[in-house]
Design an enzyme around this catalytic site. Structure first.
Site, PDB file in Angstrom:
ATOM      1  N   VAL A 180      28.046  38.525  41.408  1.00 41.43           N
ATOM      2  CA  VAL A 180      29.040  37.453  41.455  1.00 41.43           C
ATOM      3  C   VAL A 180      29.049  36.746  42.817  1.00 41.43           C
ATOM      4  O   VAL A 180      29.867  35.877  43.064  1.00 41.43           O
ATOM      5  CB  VAL A 180      30.479  37.926  41.118  1.00 41.43           C
ATOM      6  CG1 VAL A 180      30.553  38.476  39.725  1.00 41.43           C
ATOM      7  CG2 VAL A 180      30.978  38.938  42.118  1.00 41.43           C
ATOM      8  N   SER A 213      32.286  42.999  38.037  1.00 39.74           N
ATOM      9  CA  SER A 213      33.571  43.028  38.727  1.00 39.74           C
ATOM     10  C   SER A 213      33.427  42.146  39.966  1.00 39.74           C
ATOM     11  O   SER A 213      32.339  41.696  40.295  1.00 39.74           O
ATOM     12  CB  SER A 213      33.910  44.448  39.154  1.00 39.74           C
ATOM     13  OG  SER A 213      33.145  44.778  40.293  1.00 39.74           O
ATOM     14  N   LYS A 214      34.550  41.960  40.650  1.00 33.24           N
ATOM     15  CA  LYS A 214      34.538  41.059  41.809  1.00 33.24           C
ATOM     16  C   LYS A 214      33.569  41.515  42.892  1.00 33.24           C
ATOM     17  O   LYS A 214      33.056  40.708  43.662  1.00 33.24           O
ATOM     18  CB  LYS A 214      35.938  40.975  42.412  1.00 33.24           C
ATOM     19  CG  LYS A 214      36.805  39.978  41.688  1.00 33.24           C
ATOM     20  CD  LYS A 214      37.852  39.408  42.632  1.00 33.24           C
ATOM     21  CE  LYS A 214      38.575  38.275  41.950  1.00 33.24           C
ATOM     22  NZ  LYS A 214      39.986  38.510  41.771  1.00 33.24           N
ATOM     23  N   ARG A 215      33.347  42.829  42.969  1.00 25.21           N
ATOM     24  CA  ARG A 215      32.493  43.339  44.060  1.00 25.21           C
ATOM     25  C   ARG A 215      31.014  43.391  43.704  1.00 25.21           C
ATOM     26  O   ARG A 215      30.190  43.717  44.530  1.00 25.21           O
ATOM     27  CB  ARG A 215      32.984  44.729  44.489  1.00 25.21           C
ATOM     28  CG  ARG A 215      34.097  44.668  45.505  1.00 25.21           C
ATOM     29  CD  ARG A 215      34.828  45.973  45.620  1.00 25.21           C
ATOM     30  NE  ARG A 215      35.654  46.234  44.438  1.00 25.21           N
ATOM     31  CZ  ARG A 215      35.400  47.204  43.556  1.00 25.21           C
ATOM     32  NH1 ARG A 215      34.400  48.001  43.705  1.00 25.21           N
ATOM     33  NH2 ARG A 215      36.201  47.358  42.514  1.00 25.21           N
TER      34      ARG A 215
END
Ligand code: GLU
Length: 523
Positions: free
Chosen positions: A270, A264-266
């Site tokens: 990433v 996920s973005k968090r």
């Protein structure tokens, strides 16, 4: 004919930062090129003009350089703009190669492998909506312009309609590919629609430009993320239509989160490569860790050098299943690297973070003290940006936290111990003190460090000598040493964690120790 020397490339789009997934793709291409004695090309796929920026380009180049992934052909790193560096197969920016795509598109149009499509975005929207409403098993372009006559085309042109160029996919053909990681795979083209190669206006789209460049740059192997697997099928057909051999493909598995799910973005996985740099992660540790996302060095070893990685790297050794990004393992690895450095190396690399924690100029002439701090904390940090926080207690007299207050409360006699220990310290010839305690910056004589051999019995300039004196004193006072350490550490550091007790006293220095002890002796 496939070029005799292996030529590999990393082809990022400069539309955002270089994430660790991209860095891994670059690394595997780079490592394979190095392992095979080939060439590593960096090509910039900047045809998305709205989203491509020089800033992203710079971030990508810096990220690769920080990890030590160097390219033989491609953009010039120093220029910081879209200039080409070395290489005979450039330019290496797609927007500087539009004439090549135009030539190739003409060839494919003439041979009937491509056709002009006049469908408007509104029509395409309507087609999609209808396919969705009908729950159609085929989603994509419906082929309206596939077999237009010259007359129909002329009519559309007369109406002023612009055209995209689409690649004509075989309607039903089984394409067999041998992927270096996924093995033999068959895909039926009936699930793939006629895709846009070149937009009205002449800017090519990825699947087309990529093939022209791979041909022109004589690419022999393509290692990239598995999200491009089906693109590989489309590209395969463009190679065939142009009469060229396809490079060998290797599609590497996705990076997953710690639980095996999608990132996920968090997720830390990433983060941009440069964020790791700016947080003080050792680049060699990040390199080492990323290389293991899908590949293994050996059954019993996870820490290895860049050269060892290149020597051992085989693309067939990359697994098929997703690689879990384990931030704890990354941190463990950072610690492994930091502990391997010499103290001076660690000092040089940590200096910027330590300086940030101190008043300007405070370190002038205090390299010896700083070296002691670093020697003590080298064992205790995982990333270098932890230094300012870790050394705060040394820089200003701290408030006591809950565990510290508890430790003091637990030993009702400790206030007399503080006073007595302060008296003892005042008699000791301690050589080291916190820079703030010294009126001048005149400690040109190198101070002893934690690594130094124990001093002669009479000197108290090392933690070991200090320990001997303190233990002797506690024994004389009939204070159990195990009881003594907790509250005294609390008074000195404001907490119950941190380096060994004597390292604490040693690093803090006589004046600050005495001041803090006396303060708590009366409170
Ligand atoms: N520009 C594409 C990307 O960033 C390159 C894919 C490829 O390597 O072919 O995903």
């Amino acid at each position: 004919m496939i070029h005799p020397t292996p030529r590999l490339r990393f082809a990022p789009s400069p539309t955002g930062p270089l994430h660790l997934g991209g860095a891994r793709t670059a690394m595997y291409n780079w490592a394979l090129a190095r392992a095979l004695g080939g060439t590593f090309v960096l090509r910039i796929e900047d045809t998305d003009r709205a989203r491509s920026t020089d800033e992203s380009l710079q971030v990508i180049l810096e990220g690769l350089s920080w990890l030590g992934i160097d390219w033989d052909e491609g953009p010039s790193f120093d220029a910081g703009d879209r200039s080409n560096g070395g290489g005979d197969f450039g330019p290496y920016f797609q927007m500087q190669r539009l004439d090549r795509y135009e030539q190739a598109a003409k060839k494919l149009l003439a041979a009937g492998h491509a056709y002009r499509c006049y469908c408007t975005p509104e029509r395409m929207e309507a087609v999609r909506a209808e396919q969705k409403a009908n729950k159609s098993s085929f989603l994509g372009y419906d082929g309206r312009c596939r077999d237009l006559t010259d007359v129909q085309r002329a009519e559309f042109e007369e109406q002023g309609l612009t055209s995209n160029v689409r690649f004509r996919m075989p309607e039903e053909r089984v394409i067999k590919v041998n992927d270096l990681i996924r093995g033999d795979v068959e895909v039926n083209t009936k699930q793939l629609d006629d895709w846009v190669m070149v937009r009205a206006g002449g800017v090519p789209l990825y699947n087309f430009a990529c093939v022209i460049d791979d041909v022109d740059m004589k690419i022999t192997h393509v290692v990239r993320g598995e999200e491009h697997f089906l693109n590989g099928i489309k590209q395969n057909l463009v190679f065939e239509a142009l009469g060229h051999e396809c490079p060998q493909y290797a599609h590497i598995p996705l990076i997953l989160n710690q639980k095996g799910g999608k990132l996920s973005k968090r997720d830390p996985g990433v983060k941009s490569t440069l964020e790791y740099r700016d947080l003080g992660y050792p680049p060699e540790a990040v390199f080492n860790y990323i290389s293991l996302l899908g590949w293994g060095f050996s059954a019993d070893r996870d820490v290895f050098t860049r050269d060892e990685m290149v020597a051992a790297f085989k693309i067939g050794g990359v697994g098929k299943s997703g690689a879990k990004f384990d931030v704890d393992k990354l941190h463990w690895m950072c610690g492994e690297y930091i502990r391997k450095w010499s103290t001076d190396d660690c000092l040089a690399r940590s200096q910027q973070w330590l300086e940030a924690a101190l008043p300007e100029g405070a370190l002038a002439g205090h390299q010896g003290w700083l070296r002691n701090v670093v020697a003590c904390y080298q064992e205790r940090v995982t990333v270098l940006s932890e230094f300012p926080d870790k050394v705060q207690w040394l820089l200003a007299d701290p408030e006591l936290d809950e565990p510290a207050l508890k430790a003091i409360k637990k030993r009702p006699d400790c206030k007399t111990w503080f006073a007595g220990f302060a008296d003892l310290l005042e008699t000791l010839p301690m050589a080291v003190s916190f820079p703030g305690d010294r009126g001048d910056a005149d400690d040109a004589v190198r101070l002893p460090t934690l690594e130094d051999a124990p001093e002669p019995e009479s000197s108290f300039a090392t933690p070991a000598a200090l320990e001997r004196a303190a233990r002797a004193w506690a024994e004389q006072q009939e204070i159990k040493f195990g009881h003594f350490v907790g509250p005294v550490r609390a008074a000195l550091t404001g907490t119950n964690k941190g380096p060994g007790f004597f390292d604490v006293v040693f690093l803090l220095g006589k004046e600050a120790c005495v001041r803090r002890l006396r303060k708590h002796a009366v409170q």
